[in-house]
Each structure stands twice: as structure tokens, then as C-alpha cells.
Design a protein around this motif. Structure first.
Motif, PDB file in Angstrom:
ATOM      1  N   GLY A 147       3.049 -14.057   4.009  1.00  0.00           N
ATOM      2  CA  GLY A 147       4.025 -12.965   3.939  1.00  0.00           C
ATOM      3  C   GLY A 147       3.483 -11.783   4.721  1.00  0.00           C
ATOM      4  N   ILE A 148       4.340 -10.816   4.986  1.00  0.00           N
ATOM      5  CA  ILE A 148       3.932  -9.643   5.766  1.00  0.00           C
ATOM      6  C   ILE A 148       4.036  -8.387   4.907  1.00  0.00           C
ATOM      7  CG2 ILE A 148       4.296  -8.296   7.888  1.00  0.00           C
ATOM      8  CD1 ILE A 148       3.560 -11.264   8.414  1.00  0.00           C
ATOM      9  N   MET A 149       2.884  -7.725   4.715  1.00  0.00           N
ATOM     10  CA  MET A 149       2.850  -6.463   3.976  1.00  0.00           C
ATOM     11  C   MET A 149       2.868  -5.304   4.976  1.00  0.00           C
ATOM     12  SD  MET A 149      -0.196  -7.492   1.298  1.00  0.00           S
ATOM     13  CE  MET A 149      -1.405  -7.761   2.605  1.00  0.00           C
ATOM     14  N   GLY A 150       3.032  -4.093   4.462  1.00  0.00           N
ATOM     15  CA  GLY A 150       2.948  -2.896   5.300  1.00  0.00           C
ATOM     16  C   GLY A 150       1.818  -2.015   4.811  1.00  0.00           C
ATOM     17  N   VAL A 151       0.818  -1.767   5.667  1.00  0.00           N
ATOM     18  CA  VAL A 151      -0.335  -0.959   5.252  1.00  0.00           C
ATOM     19  C   VAL A 151      -0.556   0.178   6.254  1.00  0.00           C
ATOM     20  CG1 VAL A 151      -1.434  -2.946   4.133  1.00  0.00           C
ATOM     21  CG2 VAL A 151      -2.021  -2.391   6.499  1.00  0.00           C
ATOM     22  N   GLY A 152      -1.499   1.054   5.945  1.00  0.00           N
ATOM     23  CA  GLY A 152      -1.821   2.150   6.855  1.00  0.00           C
ATOM     24  C   GLY A 152      -3.140   2.778   6.469  1.00  0.00           C
ATOM     25  N   SER A 153      -3.515   3.848   7.149  1.00  0.00           N
ATOM     26  CA  SER A 153      -4.789   4.506   6.851  1.00  0.00           C
ATOM     27  C   SER A 153      -4.738   5.181   5.485  1.00  0.00           C
ATOM     28  CB  SER A 153      -5.119   5.528   7.939  1.00  0.00           C
ATOM     29  OG  SER A 153      -4.078   6.483   8.020  1.00  0.00           O
ATOM     30  N   GLN A 154      -3.527   5.494   5.025  1.00  0.00           N
ATOM     31  CA  GLN A 154      -3.323   6.067   3.692  1.00  0.00           C
ATOM     32  C   GLN A 154      -2.545   5.078   2.836  1.00  0.00           C
ATOM     33  OE1 GLN A 154      -3.983   9.578   2.325  1.00  0.00           O
ATOM     34  NE2 GLN A 154      -5.611   9.008   3.741  1.00  0.00           N
ATOM     35  N   LYS A 155      -2.778   5.142   1.512  1.00  0.00           N
ATOM     36  CA  LYS A 155      -2.066   4.233   0.601  1.00  0.00           C
ATOM     37  C   LYS A 155      -0.701   4.786   0.186  1.00  0.00           C
ATOM     38  CE  LYS A 155      -5.196   0.887  -0.458  1.00  0.00           C
ATOM     39  NZ  LYS A 155      -5.877   0.574  -1.697  1.00  0.00           N
ATOM     40  N   ASN A 156      -0.527   6.099   0.377  1.00  0.00           N
ATOM     41  CA  ASN A 156       0.740   6.699  -0.068  1.00  0.00           C
ATOM     42  C   ASN A 156       1.904   6.128   0.727  1.00  0.00           C
ATOM     43  OD1 ASN A 156      -0.753   8.426  -1.730  1.00  0.00           O
ATOM     44  ND2 ASN A 156      -1.063   9.858  -0.051  1.00  0.00           N
ATOM     45  N   PRO A 157       2.964   5.679   0.049  1.00  0.00           N
ATOM     46  CA  PRO A 157       4.145   5.181   0.765  1.00  0.00           C
ATOM     47  C   PRO A 157       4.797   6.289   1.596  1.00  0.00           C
ATOM     48  CG  PRO A 157       4.225   4.594  -1.558  1.00  0.00           C
ATOM     49  CD  PRO A 157       3.114   5.578  -1.412  1.00  0.00           C
ATOM     50  N   ILE A 158       5.523   5.886   2.619  1.00  0.00           N
ATOM     51  CA  ILE A 158       6.272   6.839   3.448  1.00  0.00           C
ATOM     52  C   ILE A 158       7.737   6.756   3.040  1.00  0.00           C
ATOM     53  CG2 ILE A 158       6.984   7.438   5.802  1.00  0.00           C
ATOM     54  CD1 ILE A 158       4.366   6.087   6.775  1.00  0.00           C
ATOM     55  N   VAL A 159       8.233   7.789   2.411  1.00  0.00           N
ATOM     56  CA  VAL A 159       9.653   7.886   2.049  1.00  0.00           C
ATOM     57  C   VAL A 159      10.136   9.175   2.674  1.00  0.00           C
ATOM     58  CG1 VAL A 159      11.339   7.916   0.177  1.00  0.00           C
ATOM     59  CG2 VAL A 159       9.166   6.734  -0.142  1.00  0.00           C
ATOM     60  N   GLN A 160      10.885   9.064   3.770  1.00  0.00           N
ATOM     61  CA  GLN A 160      11.254  10.301   4.452  1.00  0.00           C
ATOM     62  C   GLN A 160      12.551  10.181   5.245  1.00  0.00           C
ATOM     63  OE1 GLN A 160       7.577  10.709   6.757  1.00  0.00           O
ATOM     64  NE2 GLN A 160       8.671  10.264   8.635  1.00  0.00           N
ATOM     65  N   GLN A 161      13.102  11.338   5.535  1.00  0.00           N
ATOM     66  CA  GLN A 161      14.263  11.434   6.404  1.00  0.00           C
ATOM     67  C   GLN A 161      13.739  11.530   7.831  1.00  0.00           C
ATOM     68  OE1 GLN A 161      17.069  14.397   5.188  1.00  0.00           O
ATOM     69  NE2 GLN A 161      18.434  14.050   6.910  1.00  0.00           N
ATOM     70  N   VAL A 169       8.884   2.954   3.371  1.00  0.00           N
ATOM     71  CA  VAL A 169       8.009   1.884   3.883  1.00  0.00           C
ATOM     72  C   VAL A 169       6.546   2.151   3.484  1.00  0.00           C
ATOM     73  CG1 VAL A 169       9.523   1.341   5.844  1.00  0.00           C
ATOM     74  CG2 VAL A 169       7.770   3.098   6.108  1.00  0.00           C
ATOM     75  N   ARG A 170       5.647   1.280   3.930  1.00  0.00           N
ATOM     76  CA  ARG A 170       4.203   1.308   3.677  1.00  0.00           C
ATOM     77  C   ARG A 170       3.908   1.196   2.182  1.00  0.00           C
ATOM     78  NH1 ARG A 170       0.487   5.993   6.194  1.00  0.00           N
ATOM     79  NH2 ARG A 170       1.166   7.133   4.357  1.00  0.00           N
ATOM     80  N   LEU A 171       4.101  -0.005   1.657  1.00  0.00           N
ATOM     81  CA  LEU A 171       3.888  -0.238   0.231  1.00  0.00           C
ATOM     82  C   LEU A 171       2.457  -0.691  -0.083  1.00  0.00           C
ATOM     83  CD1 LEU A 171       6.991  -0.077   0.542  1.00  0.00           C
ATOM     84  CD2 LEU A 171       7.131  -1.646  -1.379  1.00  0.00           C
ATOM     85  N   GLY A 172       1.653  -0.891   0.966  1.00  0.00           N
ATOM     86  CA  GLY A 172       0.226  -1.146   0.768  1.00  0.00           C
ATOM     87  C   GLY A 172      -0.102  -2.369  -0.065  1.00  0.00           C
ATOM     88  N   GLY A 173       0.743  -3.415   0.026  1.00  0.00           N
ATOM     89  CA  GLY A 173       0.468  -4.639  -0.725  1.00  0.00           C
ATOM     90  C   GLY A 173       0.800  -4.526  -2.203  1.00  0.00           C
ATOM     91  N   MET A 174       1.532  -3.478  -2.589  1.00  0.00           N
ATOM     92  CA  MET A 174       1.873  -3.257  -4.009  1.00  0.00           C
ATOM     93  C   MET A 174       3.387  -3.275  -4.218  1.00  0.00           C
ATOM     94  SD  MET A 174      -0.579  -2.602  -6.302  1.00  0.00           S
ATOM     95  CE  MET A 174      -2.344  -2.796  -6.129  1.00  0.00           C
TER      96      MET A 174
END
Length: 370
Positions: free
Chosen positions: A326-340, A349-354
Motif C-alpha cells: 500500500g502507499i502511505m503519505g509521509v513527510g519531515s513532520q508528522k503533523n497532517p496537512i489540512v489546508q485551503q 493529506v500526510r497521515l504518516g502511516g496512521m
């Protein structure tokens, strides 16, 4: 493909909200929008036959982070950020369970364990040292100690004597969860179209023109819930992370019940009935696993099998029934990105495997941005 008048009229006219991605986040976004705007037309576009990222491909862990993972996060985030993140995951799990019901998703509160390979002495000692502190940090949230040491009663081999136990963790049936969410969406008159890839969009004064290859249509708002596929949307703040998994044939007298973590969450396994489901090891090849290709590699599959035969179920003849990724979305920070992103375009996006823990919360937050 030329659409008929009926198709245009019933699916693509007066669309209020178009959600890209029919996974946990996308469907929770749709359900929350329906609560807020009962008479709106909500359309979900999904590029796969089923949700293409991780929503139907994950290991079914109802978890919010192992001790080594949380200790590691405390090195890279502030204490408050870590608490907020765990709060979000915990709230998300409760929201998912409340919305669908424990019986439907086959929620089993077996608890979660973390084990440490003999060679991981420094991580093991570090976790034992930090355990009281992490419990203290999480005390306001759980009003109780979350982590405790426990002896190895599972006969795992090649590991340190103590496991770390977390009674708040559980497991679910991922397939049941997604079927239930899809039924819920259909019951709430949310239109879902599969095998539809958004190849572009163009913002206008009063909405967005969405291009799905053969045709375009207008929507008032466009919401992306594409997690691991959101790199271009977020200027690279989200990177795809492939997770490879295998599941065994049934194992007679299997005495392992629970969800298990190793190596800061990079390895994980659980029982599914009388089988073992095991995944992870992307830390063996971070570069190779930063991909959206749903495939398996010998390097990682061999390592998973080695763990299975040497640590989890030593000296047993076990056959593998199936493998997937499966494909997860990760980044340098664990905080999800919820934005306009612009006047009429949004993303969660960016759920960090959670995703199981946090997906319902992120979908709700995304819908509430509108």
C-alpha cells in the motif's frame, strides 16, 4: 468517451463538492459535508477500482504510536505537538468506532506490544528509561499509565526479555471497515465513481473546472484526500511511502493475539484469526520505497520472512498465503496537512502511516474548512 445527457444531468451537473480519493479521509470528508450541507451534490472520484492508497491495504492496527515511535517523535517535535498528535489519533479511533460500530469493523481490544531485537539494546534501554516520562506526558489524555513492561509469554526468539504493553491498542478488519464506510456514503447519497483519474483542474471565479481525461465538469469546491499521491499538490511536503505486507496460511494452535511493533514502528505484525499478518521494513531501502508503485521487492519480503521464521514463530513450517503493498503519505513532520490551497481547492493529506487512527479526524477537519 461521449457522456449521455442522463449521465451529465445526474452525475456532473450542479456539483457542489468534488472529493478526490475514496479512502478513509475522502469518505469521512463526504459524510461530514453531508451533515453540514444536507441538500448538496457530493461527488467522489477514485482512480482505482478500490481506494488506491492505503485504506484497503493497511494492516488493520487501531493504534496511536508505539513507545519507541513516541520517544523518537519527542526528539523531533515539541512535547505539545506530540500530545496533540496522539490526541488526534485517539479521537479519530473513537470517531471511527462510533460511526461504524465495533461489531461491524471487528474491533478487538487485545492491546498492543512492542518487542526489541537483541541487537537493538540501545533502543531497548532508551525506551525503558523514557517509559515513566512518556506515561507522564500522556497522563492528562488517558488519565492512566499507557505503557508498562511485560514478560515475553509469546515465545518470541532473539529479543530482549521485556515487551512494552499498551492496553489501549486494538485491531480491526480493514476490509469490513472500508465496506461499511462505502455503504454509509451510498446511504447518504454520496456519488462515488471509480477508475476516474483527475489529470488537471482549472480554478475559475465561481468554482473549479475538473478534467478527468475524456471530459471536464464544474464543481463549486474541490477537495483532495489523496494522501501518498499528494506530492505535487503540496510542493513535495508529502512523499509516498510504500508499505509491503504478507499474510500466512492458517497456523494450528496459534497463541499470538494482539498488535505488535518493532523498531520505531518500521515493523509490525498481528494475528488475523489464526494467521500472522506482517509488514514493514521500508527502512531497509527508504529511497526505493519512496514510490507510488504497488509492488513487492525481494529485499523486503525476504526480511519479513526471516523475522517470521526466526523471531515470531521460530522452528515452525509456515506457508505464505498472500503478499501486497500500500502507499502511505509521509513527510519531515508528522503533523497532517489540512489546508485551503486556493479559493475553491482544499487538501487533507500526510497521515504518516496512521490512517486508521487519524483518517476520520482529518476528513472531518477537511470538510469543516469549506
Amino acid at each position: 468517451m461521449k457522456l449521455s445527457w442522463w449521465e451529465i444531468k445526474n452525475w456532473f451537473t450542479n456539483v457542489d463538492y468534488t472529493i478526490v480519493g475514496s479512502g478513509i479521509v475522502g469518505l469521512h470528508t463526504g459524510l461530514r459535508l453531508r451533515e453540514r450541507f444536507p441538500d448538496s451534490r457530493i461527488l467522489v472520484l477514485e482512480k482505482g477500482q478500490l481506494p488506491q492508497g492505503a485504506s484497503t491495504k493497511n494492516a488493520g492496527f487501531a493504534c496511536f504510536g508505539s513507545l519507541s515511535e513516541i520517544a523518537d517523535d519527542l526528539n523531533n517535535h515539541t512535547e505539545q505537538e506530540v500530545i496533540n498528535l496522539i490526541q488526534k489519533r485517539w479521537d479519530g479511533l473513537q470517531l471511527l468506532r462510533k460511526r461504524l460500530g465495533d461489531a461491524v469493523i471487528d474491533f478487538k481490544p487485545y492491546g498492543g506490544y512492542e518487542l526489541f531485537l537483541e541487537k537493538d539494546t540501545s533502543t531497548y534501554k532508551d525506551c525503558l528509561r523514557k517509559l515513566p516520562f512518556v506515561n507522564e506526558v500522556l497522563q492528562p489524555l488517558f488519565r492512566n499509565d499507557v505503557f508498562a513492561t511485560e514478560t515475553n509469554r509469546f515465545d518470541f526468539k532473539g529479543i530482549h526479555e521485556h515487551l512494552i504493553f499498551n492496553p489501549y491498542e486494538g485491531q480491526i478488519d480493514t476490509g469490513n471497515m472500508m465496506q461499511a464506510l462505502l455503504k454509509e456514503a451510498a446511504a447518504n447519497d454520496i456519488l462515488i465513481l471509480n477508475c476516474q483519474t483527475v489529470i488537471g483542474y482549472h480554478e475559475k471565479i465561481d468554482g473549479v473546472e475538473v478534467n478527468v481525461g475524456d471530459f471536464s465538469f464544474s464543481t463549486k469546491k474541490l477537495l483532495f484526500a489523496t494522501n501518498g499521491f499528494a506530492s505535487t499538490l503540496t510542493n513535495g511536503a508529502v512523499k509516498p511511502a510504500r508499505a509491503q505486507v504478507l499474510i500466512t496460511e492458517p497456523i494450528p494452535n496459534l497463541d499470538i493475539k494482539g498488535t505488535f511493533h518493532m523498531d520505531k514502528g518500521y515493523y509490525y505484525f498481528r494475528n488475523y484469526d489464526d494467521r500472522i499478518l506482517l509488514g514493514g521494513a521500508r527502512n531497509l531501502d527508504f529511497e526505493g520505497e519512496t514510490t507510488t508503485e504497488l509492488a513487492q521487492t525481494d529485499l523486503i519480503q525476504n526480511r519479513l520472512e526471516q523475522l517470521l521464521h526466526e523471531v515470531i514463530l521460530p522452528n515452525q513450517d509456515i506457508k505464505i498465503a498472500h503478499r501486497w503493498s500500500g502507499i502511505m503519505g509521509v513527510g519531515s513532520q508528522k503533523n497532517p496537512i489540512v489546508q485551503q490551497l486556493s479559493n475553491h481547492v482544499y487538501c487533507g493529506v500526510r497521515l504518516g502511516g496512521m490512517g486508521i487512527a487519524i483518517g476520520s479526524t482529518i476528513g472531518t477537519e477537511l470538510a469543516d474548512l469549506v
